[in-house]
Write a protein that holds these residues in place. Structure first.
Motif, PDB file in Angstrom:
ATOM      1  N   THR A  26       0.813  -1.219   0.000  1.00 28.28           N
ATOM      2  CA  THR A  26       0.000   0.000   0.000  1.00 28.28           C
ATOM      3  C   THR A  26       0.845   1.267   0.000  1.00 28.28           C
ATOM      4  OG1 THR A  26      -0.137  -0.034   2.424  1.00 28.28           O
ATOM      5  CG2 THR A  26      -1.879  -1.151   1.199  1.00 28.28           C
ATOM      6  N   GLY A  27       2.150   1.128   0.269  1.00 27.57           N
ATOM      7  CA  GLY A  27       3.034   2.289   0.254  1.00 27.57           C
ATOM      8  C   GLY A  27       3.048   3.098   1.534  1.00 27.57           C
ATOM      9  N   HIS A  28       2.377   2.600   2.582  1.00 30.07           N
ATOM     10  CA  HIS A  28       2.410   3.339   3.839  1.00 30.07           C
ATOM     11  C   HIS A  28       2.448   2.361   5.003  1.00 30.07           C
ATOM     12  CE1 HIS A  28      -1.967   2.655   3.210  1.00 30.07           C
ATOM     13  NE2 HIS A  28      -1.966   2.464   4.523  1.00 30.07           N
ATOM     14  N   HIS A  57      -6.338  -6.966   6.372  1.00 28.42           N
ATOM     15  CA  HIS A  57      -6.141  -5.647   5.758  1.00 28.42           C
ATOM     16  C   HIS A  57      -5.883  -5.729   4.257  1.00 28.42           C
ATOM     17  CE1 HIS A  57      -4.884  -5.215  10.045  1.00 28.42           C
ATOM     18  NE2 HIS A  57      -5.617  -4.129   9.957  1.00 28.42           N
ATOM     19  N   ASN A  58      -5.818  -6.982   3.706  1.00 29.30           N
ATOM     20  CA  ASN A  58      -5.529  -7.171   2.286  1.00 29.30           C
ATOM     21  C   ASN A  58      -4.265  -6.402   1.897  1.00 29.30           C
ATOM     22  OD1 ASN A  58      -5.899  -8.169  -0.305  1.00 29.30           O
ATOM     23  ND2 ASN A  58      -7.172  -6.432  -0.941  1.00 29.30           N
ATOM     24  N   ARG A  59      -3.181  -6.678   2.650  1.00 31.40           N
ATOM     25  CA  ARG A  59      -1.948  -5.913   2.454  1.00 31.40           C
ATOM     26  C   ARG A  59      -0.731  -6.826   2.623  1.00 31.40           C
ATOM     27  NH1 ARG A  59      -1.424  -1.221   6.553  1.00 31.40           N
ATOM     28  NH2 ARG A  59      -1.070  -2.970   7.977  1.00 31.40           N
ATOM     29  N   TYR A  60       0.204  -6.692   1.698  1.00 31.65           N
ATOM     30  CA  TYR A  60       1.493  -7.365   1.797  1.00 31.65           C
ATOM     31  C   TYR A  60       2.513  -6.401   2.408  1.00 31.65           C
ATOM     32  CZ  TYR A  60       0.472 -11.574  -0.940  1.00 31.65           C
ATOM     33  OH  TYR A  60      -0.012 -12.774  -1.372  1.00 31.65           O
ATOM     34  N   ARG A 101       0.574  -9.064  -6.851  1.00 26.76           N
ATOM     35  CA  ARG A 101       0.296  -8.032  -7.846  1.00 26.76           C
ATOM     36  C   ARG A 101      -1.189  -7.689  -7.912  1.00 26.76           C
ATOM     37  NH1 ARG A 101       4.005 -11.229 -10.936  1.00 26.76           N
ATOM     38  NH2 ARG A 101       2.222 -12.182 -11.998  1.00 26.76           N
ATOM     39  N   SER A 102      -2.058  -8.724  -7.892  1.00 26.40           N
ATOM     40  CA  SER A 102      -3.481  -8.483  -8.138  1.00 26.40           C
ATOM     41  C   SER A 102      -4.319  -8.402  -6.863  1.00 26.40           C
ATOM     42  CB  SER A 102      -4.039  -9.603  -9.019  1.00 26.40           C
ATOM     43  OG  SER A 102      -3.959 -10.848  -8.336  1.00 26.40           O
ATOM     44  N   GLN A 103      -3.944  -9.195  -5.842  1.00 24.88           N
ATOM     45  CA  GLN A 103      -4.675  -9.285  -4.571  1.00 24.88           C
ATOM     46  C   GLN A 103      -6.144  -9.657  -4.796  1.00 24.88           C
ATOM     47  OE1 GLN A 103      -4.017  -5.992  -1.932  1.00 24.88           O
ATOM     48  NE2 GLN A 103      -1.790  -6.076  -2.138  1.00 24.88           N
TER      49      GLN A 103
END
Length: 378
Positions: free
Chosen positions: A159-161, A202-205, A333-335
């Motif tokens: 997510t970049g954060h 959170h659907n986050r890597y 990449r797609s989640q």
């Protein structure tokens, strides 16, 4: 026996609990297969006073730091038998969050530390741990563990954060700079985005598992990679360092007793024996020679059968590993939920396949204790 030079392979793995015997067996087998010299573990979930046994002849020298009253947190350091390590000093956390170990490897002093950072107040915990480690450190320093936060959210999070503020992240980096620490994997992959943990909630890597080394040891770094997570929800991180270690180029063959329970194997063995004695039973040949030579013949037959079965099993394992790795990259990449469901399905298939190998280990252990239960021995 011939030997070849071997790198010093170090791995960090968040285990998500090792109280299940199958998970401990799989961990030790995986470490042996990869020729890992030092394994740094987090979330062992052992309780002080009653920890399960986590060692074998390949990893006899181990250090643990467990939680005093509950099955949570916990860290460990496993050392391979061929690693010439001499302990000088060891420090543990009272809550099972970190373990500092100082000793010599090939007459060179090294300090290794495994840390499991809590998922709240990460910055204060890391600052305190690194300050204590600064006073403890001697020689080349190596820190590994689960930091529970990406150190560079732009590259280490999908997510970049991060949940931490920029102020706290800068504080952690300043503590690392005070010890002259360098991220091994990021050094060799400066622009690549890869992750070690996926949060389905959170659907986050994110990449929250790190191996850090002091700058003076960076010249020994040969490689670093992130492995696909299979039996744990975290992928492992591995590095290779130059070392004076050596390992054999070949191993002594040993009969797999499970072959004798397989009907096809028994039939092939019987046919081979009948053909051997039919072709070699003659007046010119001594019966003793025939009997002694048949051992080599049946030895070769069993090696051929075992090799064929092992190749088929390993081929299935490799195919599943590759498919899981491909699906994990696609999901990063797609989640997409569909890709994630397929990924978890193939992980379950791999788990069932690995369980078959564990069951054989359990049967061999039961057989050993049945034979030697009332006999003296070492």
């Amino acid at each position: 026996m011939a030997y070849q030079s071997a790198p010093l392979k170090i791995i960090t793995q968040n285990c998500r609990g090792l109280n299940i015997p199958e998970r401990r067996t799989h961990l030790l087998q995986e470490l042996k297969k990869k020729h890992v010299a030092i394994a740094m573990l987090q979330e062992t979930h052992f309780k002080e006073g009653s920890p399960p046994r986590l060692r074998n002849r390949h990893y006899p020298n181990n250090y643990f730091c467990n939680h005093p009253i509950a099955h949570k947190s916990g860290v460990a350091i496993l050392l391979a038998a061929e690693l010439e390590f001499k302990e000088l000093e060891c420090t543990q956390d009272s809550q099972g969050r970190y373990l500092f170990l100082k000793g010599t490897i090939a007459d060179k002093i090294n300090t290794i530390a495994t840390i499991y950072v809590p998922n709240k107040r990460q910055a204060p915990f890391l600052r305190n741990a690194l300050q204590q480690l600064e006073d403890f450190t001697d020689g080349i320093l190596l820190i590994v563990g689960d930091f529970n936060t990406p150190l560079d959210p732009t590259l280490d999070s999908s997510t970049g954060h991060s949940c931490l503020s920029q102020h706290n992240i800068r504080s952690i980096r300043q503590s690392m700079e005070a010890l002259r620490l360098v991220d091994c994997w990021r050094t060799l992959h400066p622009t690549v985005k890869d992750f070690t943990y996926y949060s389905a909630l959170h659907n986050r890597y994110s990449r929250i598992d790190y191996i850090l080394i002091a700058q003076e040891g960076l010249s020994h770094l040969r490689g670093a990679k992130i492995e696909t997570g299979t039996w744990s929800d975290h992928g492992s991180v591995e590095i290779e360092l130059d070392s004076p270690l050596y390992r054999p180029t070949a191993w002594t063959w040993r009969l797999n007793e499970a072959l004798l329970l397989d009907l096809d194997t028994k039939e092939q063995t019987q046919q081979a024996l009948e053909q051997y004695f039919r072709e070699n039973d003659s007046p010119e040949t001594s019966p003793i020679s025939i009997w002694e030579a048949h051992k080599s013949v049946i030895h070769g037959v069993l090696i051929r059968i075992a090799s064929r079965k092992r190749k088929a099993f390993m081929h299935e394992m490799v195919d599943l590993y590759q498919l899981i790795s491909t699906l994990e990259r696609q999901h990063k990449r797609s989640q997409l939920n569909a890709v994630y469901g397929e990924l978890m399905e193939h992980r379950r298939k791999l788990k069932d396949l690995i369980l078959k190998r564990h069951l054989r280990s359990v049967q061999r252990t039961k057989g050993f204790y049945y034979i030697y239960a009332n006999k003296g021995g070492k």
